[in-house]
Motif scaffolding. Structure first.
Motif, PDB file in Angstrom:
ATOM      1  N   GLN A  50       0.861  -1.176   0.000  1.00 50.85           N
ATOM      2  CA  GLN A  50       0.000   0.000   0.000  1.00 50.85           C
ATOM      3  C   GLN A  50       0.899   1.228   0.000  1.00 50.85           C
ATOM      4  OE1 GLN A  50      -2.858  -0.659   3.179  1.00 50.85           O
ATOM      5  NE2 GLN A  50      -4.022  -2.000   1.846  1.00 50.85           N
ATOM      6  N   GLY A  51       1.146   1.718  -1.210  1.00 48.80           N
ATOM      7  CA  GLY A  51       2.018   2.865  -1.383  1.00 48.80           C
ATOM      8  C   GLY A  51       1.236   4.156  -1.336  1.00 48.80           C
ATOM      9  N   CYS A  52       0.650   4.521  -2.444  1.00 50.55           N
ATOM     10  CA  CYS A  52      -0.030   5.814  -2.541  1.00 50.55           C
ATOM     11  C   CYS A  52      -1.523   5.731  -2.245  1.00 50.55           C
ATOM     12  CB  CYS A  52       0.168   6.377  -3.939  1.00 50.55           C
ATOM     13  SG  CYS A  52      -0.646   5.396  -5.228  1.00 50.55           S
ATOM     14  N   CYS A  53      -2.144   4.577  -2.472  1.00 48.58           N
ATOM     15  CA  CYS A  53      -3.585   4.353  -2.299  1.00 48.58           C
ATOM     16  C   CYS A  53      -4.452   5.192  -3.235  1.00 48.58           C
ATOM     17  CB  CYS A  53      -3.995   4.552  -0.839  1.00 48.58           C
ATOM     18  SG  CYS A  53      -3.212   3.368   0.271  1.00 48.58           S
ATOM     19  N   VAL A  54      -3.847   5.739  -4.296  1.00 47.68           N
ATOM     20  CA  VAL A  54      -4.613   6.518  -5.267  1.00 47.68           C
ATOM     21  C   VAL A  54      -4.268   6.141  -6.711  1.00 47.68           C
ATOM     22  CG1 VAL A  54      -5.043   8.504  -3.752  1.00 47.68           C
ATOM     23  CG2 VAL A  54      -2.977   8.461  -5.186  1.00 47.68           C
ATOM     24  N   GLY A  55      -3.656   4.972  -6.910  1.00 43.80           N
ATOM     25  CA  GLY A  55      -3.392   4.489  -8.249  1.00 43.80           C
ATOM     26  C   GLY A  55      -2.227   5.132  -8.972  1.00 43.80           C
ATOM     27  N   GLU A  56      -1.309   5.735  -8.244  1.00 44.89           N
ATOM     28  CA  GLU A  56      -0.179   6.412  -8.880  1.00 44.89           C
ATOM     29  C   GLU A  56       1.113   5.610  -8.890  1.00 44.89           C
ATOM     30  OE1 GLU A  56      -0.008   9.411 -10.444  1.00 44.89           O
ATOM     31  OE2 GLU A  56      -2.173   9.598 -10.235  1.00 44.89           O
ATOM     32  N   CYS A  57       1.310   4.684  -7.937  1.00 42.83           N
ATOM     33  CA  CYS A  57       2.636   4.070  -7.773  1.00 42.83           C
ATOM     34  C   CYS A  57       2.746   2.652  -8.309  1.00 42.83           C
ATOM     35  CB  CYS A  57       3.064   4.110  -6.316  1.00 42.83           C
ATOM     36  SG  CYS A  57       2.190   2.954  -5.231  1.00 42.83           S
ATOM     37  N   GLY A  58       1.655   1.911  -8.415  1.00 44.10           N
ATOM     38  CA  GLY A  58       1.689   0.549  -8.937  1.00 44.10           C
ATOM     39  C   GLY A  58       2.151  -0.505  -7.949  1.00 44.10           C
ATOM     40  N   ALA A  59       2.430  -0.132  -6.719  1.00 48.85           N
ATOM     41  CA  ALA A  59       2.926  -1.097  -5.727  1.00 48.85           C
ATOM     42  C   ALA A  59       1.886  -2.169  -5.400  1.00 48.85           C
ATOM     43  CB  ALA A  59       3.365  -0.383  -4.449  1.00 48.85           C
ATOM     44  N   CYS A  60       0.632  -1.904  -5.678  1.00 47.01           N
ATOM     45  CA  CYS A  60      -0.449  -2.849  -5.368  1.00 47.01           C
ATOM     46  C   CYS A  60      -0.939  -3.601  -6.604  1.00 47.01           C
ATOM     47  CB  CYS A  60      -1.610  -2.100  -4.730  1.00 47.01           C
ATOM     48  SG  CYS A  60      -2.397  -0.924  -5.856  1.00 47.01           S
ATOM     49  N   THR A  61      -0.154  -3.582  -7.692  1.00 49.29           N
ATOM     50  CA  THR A  61      -0.580  -4.197  -8.948  1.00 49.29           C
ATOM     51  C   THR A  61      -0.809  -5.696  -8.799  1.00 49.29           C
ATOM     52  OG1 THR A  61       0.631  -2.537 -10.218  1.00 49.29           O
ATOM     53  CG2 THR A  61       0.010  -4.559 -11.382  1.00 49.29           C
ATOM     54  N   VAL A  62      -1.956  -6.144  -9.259  1.00 55.19           N
ATOM     55  CA  VAL A  62      -2.298  -7.566  -9.344  1.00 55.19           C
ATOM     56  C   VAL A  62      -2.903  -7.793 -10.731  1.00 55.19           C
ATOM     57  CG1 VAL A  62      -2.727  -7.807  -6.858  1.00 55.19           C
ATOM     58  CG2 VAL A  62      -4.632  -7.311  -8.389  1.00 55.19           C
ATOM     59  N   LEU A  63      -3.064  -9.056 -11.093  1.00 52.39           N
ATOM     60  CA  LEU A  63      -3.747  -9.376 -12.341  1.00 52.39           C
ATOM     61  C   LEU A  63      -5.169  -9.811 -12.024  1.00 52.39           C
ATOM     62  CD1 LEU A  63      -1.050 -11.387 -14.329  1.00 52.39           C
ATOM     63  CD2 LEU A  63      -1.397  -8.919 -14.186  1.00 52.39           C
ATOM     64  N   VAL A  64      -6.119  -9.197 -12.682  1.00 54.64           N
ATOM     65  CA  VAL A  64      -7.522  -9.600 -12.580  1.00 54.64           C
ATOM     66  C   VAL A  64      -7.923 -10.064 -13.976  1.00 54.64           C
ATOM     67  CG1 VAL A  64      -9.883  -8.872 -12.118  1.00 54.64           C
ATOM     68  CG2 VAL A  64      -8.023  -7.983 -10.701  1.00 54.64           C
ATOM     69  N   ASP A  65      -8.221 -11.350 -14.077  1.00 57.76           N
ATOM     70  CA  ASP A  65      -8.510 -11.966 -15.373  1.00 57.76           C
ATOM     71  C   ASP A  65      -7.434 -11.617 -16.400  1.00 57.76           C
ATOM     72  OD1 ASP A  65     -10.741 -13.218 -14.357  1.00 57.76           O
ATOM     73  OD2 ASP A  65     -12.163 -11.760 -15.179  1.00 57.76           O
ATOM     74  N   GLY A  66      -6.184 -11.607 -15.954  1.00 61.84           N
ATOM     75  CA  GLY A  66      -5.036 -11.395 -16.828  1.00 61.84           C
ATOM     76  C   GLY A  66      -4.652  -9.955 -17.081  1.00 61.84           C
TER      77      GLY A  66
END
Length: 164
Positions: A45-61
């Motif tokens: 949990q980096g920025c919590c506003v979609g700016e840093c990508g630290a929380c990137t996961v794949l959803v249906d690829g």
């Protein structure tokens, strides 16, 4: 659990890293919070506003920022986290390339980059990606340690080794 949340919770069914889950979630809860609560600690949990990508996961690829993706939207979806990249306890080719290329420094951004790389490499193409294509493909992920070149090197190593 707060009584307001419990009263308004929704039940979702999804697959996370190959396992089925049935979860009660608040309609306003981000997927990142749900995944971390389930023990998937690669979700940072980096920025919590979609700016840093630290929380990137794949959803249906598709690579998504799980801090912006509501958990209720995950109903019926297949989710993969960095934990799901490992194969029988061994690092995946992407994880190995990151380690060998020195693309892992403090490690905070690494799981997000690995997932973004996984999505990027899954896109069909007829030839290896250029450095510019790699940089554009990973533009939603920030790193404060590596200077990005080692990350690009890791992606190129995987891209050169894949079949197109």
């Amino acid at each position: 659990m707060n009584s307001d949340i419990a009263m308004n919770s929704k039940t979702i069914n999804c697959r996370i890293n190959g396992a089925n889950y049935q979860l009660n979630v608040s309609p306003a809860m981000p997927l990142s919070d749900v995944l971390r609560a389930q023990g998937f600690l690669s979700i940072k949990q980096g920025c919590c506003v979609g700016e840093c990508g630290a929380c990137t996961v794949l959803v249906d690829g598709t690579a998504i920022d799980s801090c912006l993706y509501l958990a209720v939207w995950a109903h019926g979806k297949t989710i993969r986290t960095s934990e799901g990249e490992s194969l029988h306890g061994k690092p995946s080719a992407i994880q190995q390339a990151f380690a060998e290329s020195g693309a892992v420094q403090c490690g905070f951004c690494t799981p997000g980059f690995i997932m973004a790389t996984s999505a990027l490499l899954a896109k069909p193409r007829s030839q290896p990606m250029t450095v510019l294509q790699i940089r554009q493909g990973l533009a939603g992920n920030l790193c404060r340690c590596t200077g990005y070149q080692m990350i690009v090197d890791a992606v190129r190593k995987c891209d050169a080794g894949s079949s197109h």
